[in-house]
Design an enzyme around this catalytic site. Structure first.
Site, PDB file in Angstrom:
ATOM      1  N   ALA A  13       0.813  -1.139   0.025  1.00  0.00           N
ATOM      2  CA  ALA A  13      -0.048   0.114  -0.014  1.00  0.00           C
ATOM      3  C   ALA A  13       0.750   1.388   0.008  1.00  0.00           C
ATOM      4  CB  ALA A  13      -0.847   0.037   1.358  1.00  0.00           C
ATOM      5  N   ARG A  18      10.719   6.832  -2.623  1.00  0.00           N
ATOM      6  CA  ARG A  18      12.023   6.619  -3.103  1.00  0.00           C
ATOM      7  C   ARG A  18      12.401   6.157  -4.431  1.00  0.00           C
ATOM      8  NH1 ARG A  18      14.203   3.482   2.110  1.00  0.00           N
ATOM      9  NH2 ARG A  18      11.812   2.749   2.269  1.00  0.00           N
ATOM     10  N   GLY A  84       1.797   3.526   7.510  1.00  0.00           N
ATOM     11  CA  GLY A  84       3.214   2.772   7.737  1.00  0.00           C
ATOM     12  C   GLY A  84       2.713   1.241   7.744  1.00  0.00           C
ATOM     13  N   ASP A 105       7.734  -5.279  -1.674  1.00  0.00           N
ATOM     14  CA  ASP A 105       9.086  -4.723  -2.586  1.00  0.00           C
ATOM     15  C   ASP A 105      10.116  -5.796  -2.398  1.00  0.00           C
ATOM     16  OD1 ASP A 105       9.669  -4.378   0.139  1.00  0.00           O
ATOM     17  OD2 ASP A 105       9.823  -2.324  -0.295  1.00  0.00           O
ATOM     18  N   GLU A 152      14.154   1.832  12.941  1.00  0.00           N
ATOM     19  CA  GLU A 152      14.209   2.316  11.481  1.00  0.00           C
ATOM     20  C   GLU A 152      15.335   3.447  11.482  1.00  0.00           C
ATOM     21  OE1 GLU A 152      12.298   1.090   8.909  1.00  0.00           O
ATOM     22  OE2 GLU A 152      12.058  -0.562  10.744  1.00  0.00           O
ATOM     23  N   ARG A 311       8.173  -9.839 -33.707  1.00  0.00           N
ATOM     24  CA  ARG A 311       7.345  -9.039 -32.862  1.00  0.00           C
ATOM     25  C   ARG A 311       5.948  -9.791 -32.419  1.00  0.00           C
ATOM     26  NH1 ARG A 311       6.274  -3.982 -36.148  1.00  0.00           N
ATOM     27  NH2 ARG A 311       4.794  -3.853 -34.527  1.00  0.00           N
ATOM     28  N   ALA A 356      15.866 -10.382 -50.474  1.00  0.00           N
ATOM     29  CA  ALA A 356      16.354  -9.407 -49.603  1.00  0.00           C
ATOM     30  C   ALA A 356      15.401  -8.053 -50.072  1.00  0.00           C
ATOM     31  CB  ALA A 356      17.647  -9.136 -49.980  1.00  0.00           C
TER      32      ALA A 356
HETATM   33  C1  UD1 Z   1      10.587  -1.673   6.160  1.00  0.00           C
HETATM   34  C2  UD1 Z   1      10.941  -2.264   7.543  1.00  0.00           C
HETATM   35  C3  UD1 Z   1      12.397  -2.169   7.708  1.00  0.00           C
HETATM   36  C4  UD1 Z   1      13.002  -3.241   6.776  1.00  0.00           C
HETATM   37  C5  UD1 Z   1      12.667  -3.087   5.386  1.00  0.00           C
HETATM   38  C6  UD1 Z   1      12.760  -4.239   4.573  1.00  0.00           C
HETATM   39  C7  UD1 Z   1       9.240  -1.104   8.818  1.00  0.00           C
HETATM   40  C8  UD1 Z   1       8.708  -0.022   9.640  1.00  0.00           C
HETATM   41  N1  UD1 Z   1      10.357  -1.078   8.477  1.00  0.00           N
HETATM   42  O1  UD1 Z   1      11.229  -0.497   5.719  1.00  0.00           O
HETATM   43  O2  UD1 Z   1      12.794  -2.445   8.872  1.00  0.00           O
HETATM   44  O3  UD1 Z   1      14.293  -3.082   7.123  1.00  0.00           O
HETATM   45  O4  UD1 Z   1      11.054  -2.862   5.185  1.00  0.00           O
HETATM   46  O5  UD1 Z   1      12.881  -4.070   3.246  1.00  0.00           O
HETATM   47  O6  UD1 Z   1       8.147  -1.868   8.531  1.00  0.00           O
HETATM   48  N2  UD1 Z   1       3.447  -0.455   2.866  1.00  0.00           N
HETATM   49  C9  UD1 Z   1       2.204  -0.492   3.167  1.00  0.00           C
HETATM   50  N3  UD1 Z   1       1.592   0.506   3.795  1.00  0.00           N
HETATM   51  C10 UD1 Z   1       2.309   1.815   4.161  1.00  0.00           C
HETATM   52  C11 UD1 Z   1       3.683   1.673   4.171  1.00  0.00           C
HETATM   53  C12 UD1 Z   1       4.278   0.560   3.594  1.00  0.00           C
HETATM   54  O7  UD1 Z   1       1.582  -1.379   2.721  1.00  0.00           O
HETATM   55  O8  UD1 Z   1       1.622   2.498   4.867  1.00  0.00           O
HETATM   56  C13 UD1 Z   1       4.186  -1.430   2.131  1.00  0.00           C
HETATM   57  C14 UD1 Z   1       5.000  -1.125   1.002  1.00  0.00           C
HETATM   58  O9  UD1 Z   1       4.167  -0.880  -0.167  1.00  0.00           O
HETATM   59  C15 UD1 Z   1       6.104  -1.883   0.825  1.00  0.00           C
HETATM   60  C16 UD1 Z   1       6.314  -2.388   2.341  1.00  0.00           C
HETATM   61  O10 UD1 Z   1       5.090  -2.036   3.111  1.00  0.00           O
HETATM   62  O11 UD1 Z   1       5.903  -2.988  -0.169  1.00  0.00           O
HETATM   63  C17 UD1 Z   1       7.488  -1.917   2.796  1.00  0.00           C
HETATM   64  O12 UD1 Z   1       7.371  -0.580   3.063  1.00  0.00           O
HETATM   65  P1  UD1 Z   1       8.740   0.508   2.895  1.00  0.00           P
HETATM   66  O13 UD1 Z   1       8.250   1.657   2.945  1.00  0.00           O
HETATM   67  O14 UD1 Z   1       9.358  -0.028   1.523  1.00  0.00           O
HETATM   68  O15 UD1 Z   1       9.366  -0.061   4.146  1.00  0.00           O
HETATM   69  P2  UD1 Z   1      10.936   0.378   4.628  1.00  0.00           P
HETATM   70  O16 UD1 Z   1      11.135   1.580   4.703  1.00  0.00           O
HETATM   71  O17 UD1 Z   1      11.821  -0.373   3.295  1.00  0.00           O
HETATM   72 CA    CA Z   2      11.472  -1.254   1.462  1.00  0.00          CA
END
Ligand code: UD1
Ligand code: CA
Length: 433
Positions: A13, A18, A84, A105, A152, A311, A356
């Site tokens: 979500a 980044r 989060g 991800d 974090e 293609r 050709a």
């Molecule tokens: C997160 C972890 C971090 C870990 C890293 C590993 C937390 C707080 N931190 O950080 O400790 O080292 O993953 O890759 O969990 N997402 C949601 N809803 C939100 C925010 C994020 O579904 O509100 C999903 C994102 O789409 C993503 C995943 O959660 O697929 C991780 O989110 P991301 O923002 O990449 O977390 P990191 O900062 O990498």
């Molecule tokens: Ca991540």
């Protein structure tokens, strides 16, 4: 394996800011498929209950995933009020006692790599790895070989930033642990987000033990930037190519070859450097020469390239396609097209030779039309075949002919040429020599 033992929740979500992209992070593609596709594919091998948490660009995410899978539960996160990874867990209703939480991800994940989370009965298992450069990851604080908490990056002290053991972002929880701790999360941190990772410290404070599982970057790498995306693509490509080489495909300089997930090789195939295979391409017992591109096509018992371009929706059997030949949505059986041609919306039969520079003029500016060429036809060089057109068996087309729409009857010669004129000594007069 009993797929009813475990529920899987995939967090997808987030905004992924980044990535610096207007596209949702989890939809960025690796080896031809959205990141999320790869995670779901691995998940389906071990579980029958898969939920995906969506919010940012949820319509696009749901649409793209539904194009591949039909039994996924989508859960919408209230990302405004509860942002989060912890916020993402607030509405989920897993069916099974054990819940595996995956970040959306992590496209390199495989069912095999997840086995370690399924075999133990601990209340919380979390994934860790050691990185030379832990930048971007949550740091895992371990004291006396026990996990204490996850900090974090944005909340970490200078000392905590030096920790190179990081949270890989996969956890197995028992359902009652989630039910107990998710409602207790707060957003008192640098990003004002609800962190799933805070469950660890809370559980620890209650005396629960947290089992860390050491994993490798090869399978658990998280994608946060386009640099990560490129790095993960390289890892995925190496896995795909290793699989096909182990299955008997010869590859020359494999590091220069790109093969999407979904491409299949059968029998004995040889692929030279610089080739690209995409979509649902199937290659059977064929030789693909350097710098050839094959998209969504079938090639059987054929030689293609160097520098050819197939293609989508091309079908080649017992055929030779040479350099600078482009084929699109055409079926060629037993055909030779050695050089410099465009064959589009064509059907060409056995024993036919395409000279050709032959071009099928398949597009009249509004519609595409078909060219049908029979058996043992000889098409002279530099011919233009204006579709719709049927050329029956045993026909000869003289070099340089422009064939207008219609039908050329079996056994005929077709020739359209101005009578040749020569003017004696013209060169010397013109240049005054
Ligand atoms: C997160 C972890 C971090 C870990 C890293 C590993 C937390 C707080 N931190 O950080 O400790 O080292 O993953 O890759 O969990 N997402 C949601 N809803 C939100 C925010 C994020 O579904 O509100 C999903 C994102 O789409 C993503 C995943 O959660 O697929 C991780 O989110 P991301 O923002 O990449 O977390 P990191 O900062 O990498
Ligand atoms: Ca991540």
């Amino acid at each position: 394996m009993n797929k009813n033992n475990i529920s899987i929740v995939i967090l997808a979500a987030g905004k992924g800011s980044r990535m610096k992209s207007s596209k949702a992070k989890v939809l960025h593609s690796i080896s031809g498929k959205p990141m999320l596709y790869h995670i779901i594919k691995a998940s389906k091998e071990i579980s029958n209950d898969i939920s995906i948490v969506v919010a940012h660009q949820q319509e696009a995410v749901i649409e793209q995933i539904n194009a591949f899978f039909d039994d996924i539960h989508f859960v919408v996160q209230d990302a405004e009020n509860f942002p989060g990874t912890g916020g993402a867990m607030m509405n989920i209703k897993p069916k099974n006692e054990k819940v595996l939480v995956l970040n959306g991800d992590m496209p390199l994940i495989t069912a095999q790599a997840l086995q370690g989370f399924l075999t133990t009965q601990d209340d919380i298992i979390m994934s860790i790895f050691d990185l030379e450069n832990p930048d971007g990851y949550g740091r895992v604080i371990i004291e006396n070989s026990h996990v204490q908490k996850i900090v974090e990056q944005k909340d970490a002290t200078a000392n905590e930033l030096k920790v190179t053991t990081v949270n890989a972002g996969i956890y197995a929880f028992s359902k009652n642990i989630l039910n107990k701790y998710i409602p207790l999360l707060n957003n008192d941190n640098a990003q004002a987000e609800y962190y799933l990772t805070d469950v660890i410290a809370m559980a620890k404070a209650d005396g629960l033990s947290i089992s860390p599982l050491l994993v490798d970057e090869e399978n658990f790498k998280g994608i946060n930037s386009k640099l990560d995306l490129a790095h993960a693509e390289e890892i995925m490509q190496n896995k795909i190519k290793a699989k096909w080489m182990n299955a008997g495909v010869i590859m020359q300089l494999p590091s220069t070859i790109y093969i999407e997930e979904g491409v299949v090789f059968e029998g004995e195939c040889r692929v030279e450097n610089g080739c690209r295979f995409t979509g649902n391409t199937l290659i059977i017992d064929s030789d693909i020469k350097a710098h050839t591109i094959i998209e969504d096509s079938v090639v059987k018992n054929s030689h293609v390239g160097p520098l050819a371009h197939l293609r989508p929706l091309s079908y080649l059997e017992n055929t030779h396609i040479g350099n600078f030949v482009e084929v699109k949505e055409s079926t060629l059986k037993g055909v030779k097209a050695g050089h410099l041609s465009y064959l589009g919306n064509a059907q060409i039969d056995e024993g036919t030779n395409i000279g050709a520079g032959t071009i099928t003029c398949n597009y009249d500016g509004i519609k595409k039309h078909k060219t049908i060429i029979g058996k043992n036809v000889f098409i002279g060089s530099d011919s233009q075949l204006i579709a719709p057109l049927i050329i029956e068996d045993d026909v000869m087309i003289a070099a340089g002919t422009t064939l207008t729409s219609g039908k050329i009857e079996k056994g005929s010669l077709a020739i359209s040429r101005e009578k040749l004129r020569t003017i004696k000594d013209f060169y010397y007069k013109f240049f005054g020599k």
